[in-house]
Every structure is written in C-alpha cells, then in structure tokens.
Design a protein around this motif. Sequence first.
Motif, PDB file in Angstrom:
ATOM      1  N   ARG A 423       0.779  -1.242  -0.033  1.00 50.92           N
ATOM      2  CA  ARG A 423       0.011  -0.140   0.009  1.00 50.92           C
ATOM      3  C   ARG A 423       0.799   1.071  -0.127  1.00 50.92           C
ATOM      4  NH1 ARG A 423      -1.863   3.488   3.355  1.00 50.92           N
ATOM      5  NH2 ARG A 423      -0.838   2.610   5.143  1.00 50.92           N
ATOM      6  N   TYR A 426       2.692   2.167  -3.350  1.00 50.84           N
ATOM      7  CA  TYR A 426       1.814   2.722  -4.410  1.00 50.84           C
ATOM      8  C   TYR A 426       1.060   3.878  -4.107  1.00 50.84           C
ATOM      9  CZ  TYR A 426       3.254  -1.529  -7.076  1.00 50.84           C
ATOM     10  OH  TYR A 426       3.708  -2.525  -7.945  1.00 50.84           O
ATOM     11  N   VAL A 428      -1.331   3.958  -1.957  1.00 54.42           N
ATOM     12  CA  VAL A 428      -2.654   3.647  -1.959  1.00 54.42           C
ATOM     13  C   VAL A 428      -3.103   4.075  -0.505  1.00 54.42           C
ATOM     14  CG1 VAL A 428      -4.416   1.606  -1.879  1.00 54.42           C
ATOM     15  CG2 VAL A 428      -2.467   1.574  -3.337  1.00 54.42           C
ATOM     16  N   ILE A 449      -5.211  -3.652  -4.701  1.00 51.21           N
ATOM     17  CA  ILE A 449      -4.075  -2.583  -4.968  1.00 51.21           C
ATOM     18  C   ILE A 449      -4.538  -1.689  -5.905  1.00 51.21           C
ATOM     19  CG2 ILE A 449      -1.651  -1.741  -5.323  1.00 51.21           C
ATOM     20  CD1 ILE A 449      -2.141  -2.664  -2.934  1.00 51.21           C
ATOM     21  N   LEU A 452      -8.244   0.080  -4.990  1.00 49.86           N
ATOM     22  CA  LEU A 452      -7.695   1.113  -4.102  1.00 49.86           C
ATOM     23  C   LEU A 452      -7.316   2.206  -4.509  1.00 49.86           C
ATOM     24  CD1 LEU A 452      -6.749  -1.020  -0.842  1.00 49.86           C
ATOM     25  CD2 LEU A 452      -8.953  -0.250  -1.272  1.00 49.86           C
ATOM     26  N   LYS A 453      -6.167   2.317  -5.330  1.00 49.54           N
ATOM     27  CA  LYS A 453      -5.438   3.248  -6.189  1.00 49.54           C
ATOM     28  C   LYS A 453      -6.428   3.975  -6.817  1.00 49.54           C
ATOM     29  CE  LYS A 453      -1.895   5.544  -7.216  1.00 49.54           C
ATOM     30  NZ  LYS A 453      -0.997   6.376  -6.311  1.00 49.54           N
ATOM     31  N   GLY A 456      -8.961   6.090  -4.535  1.00 50.96           N
ATOM     32  CA  GLY A 456      -8.187   7.256  -3.997  1.00 50.96           C
ATOM     33  C   GLY A 456      -8.122   8.371  -4.801  1.00 50.96           C
TER      34      GLY A 456
END
Length: 459
Positions: A423, A426, A428, A449, A452-453, A456
Amino acid sequence: MKCVNRAIGVPVQADRLPSAFLFPGQGAYLAGVFSASRQAFPGIAAELARVDEYSSRAGGPGVTFLLTDPTSPTLDRLLESDVPALSLAIFASQIVAARLYQEELGLSPALLMGHSFGEFAALVVSGALTLEEGVTLVVARDRALRASGVSGGMVAIEAGLRRVEHLVAATADSSLAVAADNAYDQVVVSGAEPAVARLASVAGALGVKATVLRVPYPFHNRRLLGEANELFARTVATVDPRVPRIAVFSPVLGRRVETPGDVLEVLSSHLIRPVRFLAALHEIRGEGVTRFVECGARSTLVDLVNATVAGTSTSAPFRRRADDAGVLDEMRRLAPVPVTPAEPRPVEAAFVEPLPTQRDTSASTETDDGGGELSAPKVLDDLKTLYADAVGYPADVFETGVELEADLGIDSIRQTELLQRARHRYDVPEADHIRITDYTTLESIAGLIVELKGQGERV
C-alpha cells in the motif's frame, strides 16, 4: 546400519552430525501440510491414526483431515472455531515429522528442544512420554484452559528484552508479563487485552514496532493463567514419565530435562513460566550443536536460528505445503549430506514467535515510480519481487493461483504486514473492512491494490 529409502532414492545411514530437532509453538499449523508427502511416506497415515485413536479415548477431536486435506480450515479459522483441534493438529504434525526424519531418513538428533507448547512433542519424541500420554495431556491442557474462562492477548515487540521490560514497567499494568524472549530484538508480552493494546500503543509512540497477535489465550502469564495451570497440573500428576532416551533442553526450565521430576516440572509450569528461547539457543550452540531441523509445519524456529546464531545449518522440509518434489528435495538434503546453510530470512510472527526485524527501505523502493495508470499485471510483477524479498522465497514460486498461506505458509499476520508495504509503495489510501483472508493469492492482492488506487484518485 545403512538402508535405501525408496521415496527419496538415496542411501540412508545414521546421522553423525550434531543435530537438534526443534518443535515450535501453537502457530505452527498449515492446512493439509502432509497432503502431498503422505503418498511417498505411508507411515504418516498410520501415525495420525494413532493420534486420532488416543484423542478419541481422551474425549478429544480427530485431526487427520486437518493435516492431509488441503481444503481443511486455515489457522485463522481454527483460532476462531476450534482451538483444541488446532492444538492437537500442531502436536501431531510435529510427532509425524520427527518420526519421519528418524525412521525414514536415519537422522539421530543429539538433542531435542521445544518452544512453548512444542515441549510436549519434544518429550514424546525423547521417550519421556508415550504418544498416548502426550495426546492425553494435549487434550487435558485445552480442557483446562477452557474451564478457567481466562481471556487475554499477546503482543510481539521488536526490541531487546531489557527495553521491553522497561516498556512493561512504564505501562504499570500488573497483568502484563514477558512471555517469550526469542531473539535480540524479538520479545513477546502477554496480558489482559486492554493492557496489551496500551503496550502496543506506547511502543509505537516510541518508534518501536509492536504487533498484537491473534492468539486464544495469554500464554506464559502466571497472573492470568494460574487457575488453568492448577487445573492442568492435576492431569500431569497422573502421568508416570521416564528418563528421556534423547537429550532434551527446555527453554522453560533453562536447562536439560534429565529426570522424571524434570519432565513433570516442565509440564506443570509451562503455562505460566516464560520461554527463554534466545538463552537456550546459545546454550545448545555452545554445546556444539550446529544443525537444526524444524519438526512440523512452517519454519519459525529455524528462521530464528538463522537470524540469531552463526555457523549453523538449518532445514524445514514442511515450511510450506509443497508438492512431492518440493518435500522430497528437502528430504534429500537432509538424508545423505549435511544441510546447506540457509540464507538469513525474516522470522515469521506466529503465536508466541514474534515478527521479523524489518529492513530499512528507501523511498525509491517503496513508491511506484513507473508513472501512469496502474495495471494489475504490472502490480503483480512488482508484488512478486516484494513478497519474495520479504519471505526469502524465489519469485518464481508465486505462480498463478498459488495460495499464500496454504501453499507457501505465509500466515495472515505476515500477509497484513506485506499488504501495508504494498500500500505504501503505491501510495494507496487506507481502506476499512478489508479481511486479508479474503485475498488468498498474489493476483487478488494486485487487483485490490489497483482498485484502492483508483478509489483514492477519484476522491
């Protein structure tokens, strides 16, 4: 006497190296750990059948399916639903592994040493207890713990014993006690759950990493487990142990187990005395032991050896639920020649064994420097390298569909830690309500990942 083991295809003769068999604590479980190797070694099924028979006589659970069926419950699930079965499965896996090394490979250890609950299996393998006595004691131990109604937790702290003792004293909670001194910077403390949480918070505020462990009881705590220990001691008093035929060193006693009275002392006090594994390891290394073999699932104790003492060689044939070739390759290393020294690897945090010391990493390795939109294949390639470096496996073991815990032995505590590293790499954001056990492969984590990226960036 020399023989040839047909399964591994090499000559087997009495082991002449100063070896120690190590028996780990309660976290040393891997679902279906013998699912592949039981075909090569038929004696596994017979030994597990004996364990189940003795357990049934004592009113305990059967555990053969837990160790031979790869779809059986994971460590996390058993901690939630069936701790007695978990305990007996761990004990049984250690007995089976030790018998396998002795009878199939001709290994003759100079010494046996158990960590925490692992002392039960060490005493059985030494001949101080019969297998039936050992099974009966394991069942009685869990019964006593449940009857006491005790609750509590444990926290792994990455600091030396003296510093941890100062942290405990600063917390000023009488329920806290050092449970295990495992390495120069790996100590476990047990206590009431609120006290454990406060200690973890204090350590974190001081820049010391602390991880609250998922455990069923606050082990090695005299204040909290006194009643359970007294209940269990009643069963211990009915046992008539013998002098060990193979030398046993007890980290609870801090010395060798040489008499039947020593055996009873280990059994009747192991719930409340601390485990001084670091001191015990140096003691037996000083006696000339240079080869360490893990009995049971995972590689928790040999990882501690690799991280702590020099001039040793280690082996853990069942560090993961490998296929026949993987297990047998490790067996070949064990049987005819000295074990090749293992590269130092982080120590797995499992039960009373604490988390590994983290290596410092620069910002350039912890952030995504590829630019542009993340893609699952790109993230997957990066994660293979990140996870391989962290757990000491080659990157090519992370094949498509490989289960991180079931196939590679990476438990949920380590997976949570690695997800946090990914996390941060990246950038995240944190996400609520994520259960790491829902993401069992590296592909699923790569997808998480990316998801979630994307969330965000939309905020």
